[in-house]
Write a protein that holds these residues in place. Structure first.
Motif, mmCIF file in Angstrom:
data_model
loop_
_atom_site.group_PDB
_atom_site.id
_atom_site.type_symbol
_atom_site.label_atom_id
_atom_site.label_comp_id
_atom_site.label_asym_id
_atom_site.label_seq_id
_atom_site.Cartn_x
_atom_site.Cartn_y
_atom_site.Cartn_z
ATOM 1 N N SER A 1 0.848 -1.338 -0.001
ATOM 2 C CA SER A 1 -0.014 0.130 0.135
ATOM 3 C C SER A 1 0.948 1.359 0.100
ATOM 4 C CB SER A 1 -0.831 -0.035 1.122
ATOM 5 O OG SER A 1 -1.726 -1.180 1.218
ATOM 6 N N THR A 2 0.510 2.170 -0.631
ATOM 7 C CA THR A 2 0.948 3.753 -0.682
ATOM 8 C C THR A 2 -0.185 4.569 -0.870
ATOM 9 O OG1 THR A 2 2.651 4.826 -1.974
ATOM 10 C CG2 THR A 2 1.307 3.291 -3.245
ATOM 11 N N LYS A 3 0.537 5.828 -0.505
ATOM 12 C CA LYS A 3 -0.604 7.090 -0.431
ATOM 13 C C LYS A 3 -0.358 7.855 -2.061
ATOM 14 C CE LYS A 3 -2.804 7.075 3.624
ATOM 15 N NZ LYS A 3 -4.282 7.149 3.590
ATOM 16 N N SER A 4 0.680 7.138 -2.583
ATOM 17 C CA SER A 4 1.251 7.774 -3.928
ATOM 18 C C SER A 4 0.921 7.131 -5.062
ATOM 19 C CB SER A 4 2.931 8.053 -3.965
ATOM 20 O OG SER A 4 3.327 8.302 -5.187
ATOM 21 N N LYS A 5 0.268 7.689 -6.235
ATOM 22 C CA LYS A 5 -0.270 7.166 -7.414
ATOM 23 C C LYS A 5 0.726 7.055 -8.207
ATOM 24 C CE LYS A 5 -3.094 8.060 -11.360
ATOM 25 N NZ LYS A 5 -4.039 8.994 -12.137
ATOM 26 N N VAL A 6 1.838 7.787 -7.919
ATOM 27 C CA VAL A 6 3.333 7.749 -8.617
ATOM 28 C C VAL A 6 4.209 6.419 -8.466
ATOM 29 C CG1 VAL A 6 5.542 9.021 -9.532
ATOM 30 C CG2 VAL A 6 3.296 10.115 -9.192
ATOM 31 N N LEU A 7 4.063 6.460 -6.904
ATOM 32 C CA LEU A 7 4.877 5.012 -6.453
ATOM 33 C C LEU A 7 4.122 3.758 -6.822
ATOM 34 C CD1 LEU A 7 7.155 3.984 -5.005
ATOM 35 C CD2 LEU A 7 5.876 4.521 -2.931
ATOM 36 N N ALA A 8 2.725 3.794 -6.813
ATOM 37 C CA ALA A 8 2.076 2.585 -7.158
ATOM 38 C C ALA A 8 2.269 2.210 -8.473
ATOM 39 C CB ALA A 8 0.677 2.952 -6.925
ATOM 40 N N THR A 9 2.361 3.221 -9.544
ATOM 41 C CA THR A 9 2.615 2.882 -10.814
ATOM 42 C C THR A 9 3.888 2.644 -11.027
ATOM 43 O OG1 THR A 9 1.018 4.767 -11.439
ATOM 44 C CG2 THR A 9 2.741 4.112 -13.172
ATOM 45 N N THR A 10 5.046 3.026 -10.480
ATOM 46 C CA THR A 10 6.331 2.282 -10.552
ATOM 47 C C THR A 10 6.398 1.056 -9.936
ATOM 48 O OG1 THR A 10 7.292 4.672 -10.090
ATOM 49 C CG2 THR A 10 8.783 2.943 -9.936
ATOM 50 N N MET A 11 5.783 0.924 -8.978
ATOM 51 C CA MET A 11 5.780 -0.653 -8.320
ATOM 52 C C MET A 11 5.111 -1.596 -9.393
ATOM 53 S SD MET A 11 5.102 -0.629 -4.251
ATOM 54 C CE MET A 11 3.774 0.588 -4.296
ATOM 55 N N LEU A 12 4.025 -1.032 -10.044
ATOM 56 C CA LEU A 12 3.416 -2.173 -11.194
ATOM 57 C C LEU A 12 4.551 -2.119 -12.366
ATOM 58 C CD1 LEU A 12 0.848 -3.397 -11.875
ATOM 59 C CD2 LEU A 12 0.027 -1.288 -13.058
ATOM 60 N N GLN A 13 5.200 -1.015 -12.731
ATOM 61 C CA GLN A 13 6.392 -1.440 -13.778
ATOM 62 C C GLN A 13 7.247 -2.184 -13.193
ATOM 63 O OE1 GLN A 13 7.806 2.551 -14.059
ATOM 64 N NE2 GLN A 13 6.198 3.197 -15.431
ATOM 65 N N LEU A 14 7.731 -2.230 -11.869
ATOM 66 C CA LEU A 14 8.709 -3.122 -11.240
ATOM 67 C C LEU A 14 8.148 -4.888 -11.625
ATOM 68 C CD1 LEU A 14 11.284 -3.927 -9.599
ATOM 69 C CD2 LEU A 14 9.732 -3.637 -7.421
ATOM 70 N N VAL A 15 7.165 -4.917 -11.179
ATOM 71 C CA VAL A 15 6.627 -6.544 -11.083
ATOM 72 C C VAL A 15 6.571 -6.849 -12.704
ATOM 73 C CG1 VAL A 15 5.859 -6.404 -8.995
ATOM 74 C CG2 VAL A 15 4.136 -5.845 -10.562
ATOM 75 N N ASN A 16 5.915 -5.806 -13.469
ATOM 76 C CA ASN A 16 6.061 -6.349 -14.905
ATOM 77 C C ASN A 16 7.182 -6.719 -15.356
ATOM 78 O OD1 ASN A 16 3.070 -5.974 -15.027
ATOM 79 N ND2 ASN A 16 3.142 -3.631 -15.624
ATOM 80 N N ILE A 17 8.215 -5.944 -15.179
ATOM 81 C CA ILE A 17 9.701 -6.093 -15.676
ATOM 82 C C ILE A 17 10.049 -7.398 -15.353
ATOM 83 C CG2 ILE A 17 11.916 -5.493 -15.342
ATOM 84 C CD1 ILE A 17 11.335 -2.600 -14.815
ATOM 85 N N LEU A 18 9.496 -8.126 -14.065
ATOM 86 C CA LEU A 18 9.986 -9.380 -13.486
ATOM 87 C C LEU A 18 9.059 -10.425 -13.905
ATOM 88 C CD1 LEU A 18 10.849 -8.358 -9.956
ATOM 89 C CD2 LEU A 18 12.319 -8.897 -11.493
#
Length: 254
Positions: free
Chosen positions: A188-205
């Motif tokens: 969980s996060t309050k940041s939409k930008v960080l949530a988007t980056t985390m989604l990019q991270l798991v997609n790379i993996l």
């Protein structure tokens, strides 16, 4: 040497135990550094020289992930104080604290722990460690508030990225059943930008995940993807709850 009464000595020692430098204590109490040092020489926190070359890619990523999840900087450049604080739950996250201490000591830093109510606070006084983290994480403005950022760039080793994901799960995430009774890892996060980056991270993996919004943003990873990749992620929360992934504190792999 100016003599201090018992109350003053106690205050000086308490200041040293919470990470204050000799310069800070000297200024606060109006005493020479030699006088301060005489009373706190057994409690002083010397700045460790961070050596990232001693860490595996997974370990580096894990430190970054935990910082993004539950860390903060405390800079006092005037006093040459570069503090990093990593906060974890004192009731359930002792093994994670142990792992952090193991990795940080391996990197030649001198971490210490303070307990604040129900929280463990792992503190590190190291300019090098701060500089290392700032290469991968920082802060950005989002709707008038400062929010954490994770910087993903080309060329990151896969093990580094798995370490980041493990650090995020172990610090700011949980492994549980959602409302529909599906098992997931949720970060969980309050940041939409960080949530988007985390989604990019798991997609790379090549791990499937979704982002859901409630009071903030939650990245959800379903059980099949967690189990398939558990040996690479090596999250302690996965290990504790389902014995997925191999991990022993003090025996951190490459």
């Amino acid at each position: 040497m100016k003599r201090l009464n018992a109350t003053q000595i106690s205050e000086v020692i308490k200041g040293a135990q919470t990470g204050a430098s000799l310069s800070q204590l000297s200024t606060k109490f109006g005493l020479r550094k030699t006088t301060i040092y005489y009373h706190v020489r057994g409690y002083c926190r010397k700045m460790g020289k961070f050596d990232g070359s001693r860490l595996s890619e997974w370990e580096k990523g894990y430190l970054v992930g935990v910082f993004v999840g539950d860390g903060c900087f405390n800079f006092r450049q005037k006093y040459y104080s570069y503090m990093t604080k990593l906060t974890l739950n004192a009731k359930s996250e002792q093994p994670i604290v142990d792992l952090l201490i193991t990795i940080l000591r391996k990197a030649n830093t001198k971490p210490w722990i303070t307990i604040n109510e129900n929280r463990f606070e792992v503190r590190v006084s190291s300019k090098g460690f701060c500089s290392f983290l700032k290469g991968y994480a920082g802060y950005g403005s989002e709707k008038g508030k400062l929010r954490k950022r994770l910087f993903l760039r080309e060329g990151h080793a896969e093990n580094f990225l798995f370490g980041v994901l493990a650090g995020l799960i172990d610090s700011d995430g949980c492994v549980a059943f959602d409302r529909k009774k599906y098992l997931r890892a949720m970060i969980s996060t309050k940041s939409k930008v960080l949530a988007t980056t985390m989604l990019q991270l798991v997609n790379i993996l090549e791990i499937h995940a979704t982002v859901h919004r409630s009071s903030g943003f939650t990245v959800r990873i379903s059980a099949p993807f967690l189990k398939t990749n558990a040996q690479n992620i090596r999250s302690l929360k996965l290990k504790q709850k389902f014995n997925w992934g191999s991990h022993q504190v003090g025996m951190v792999g490459p």
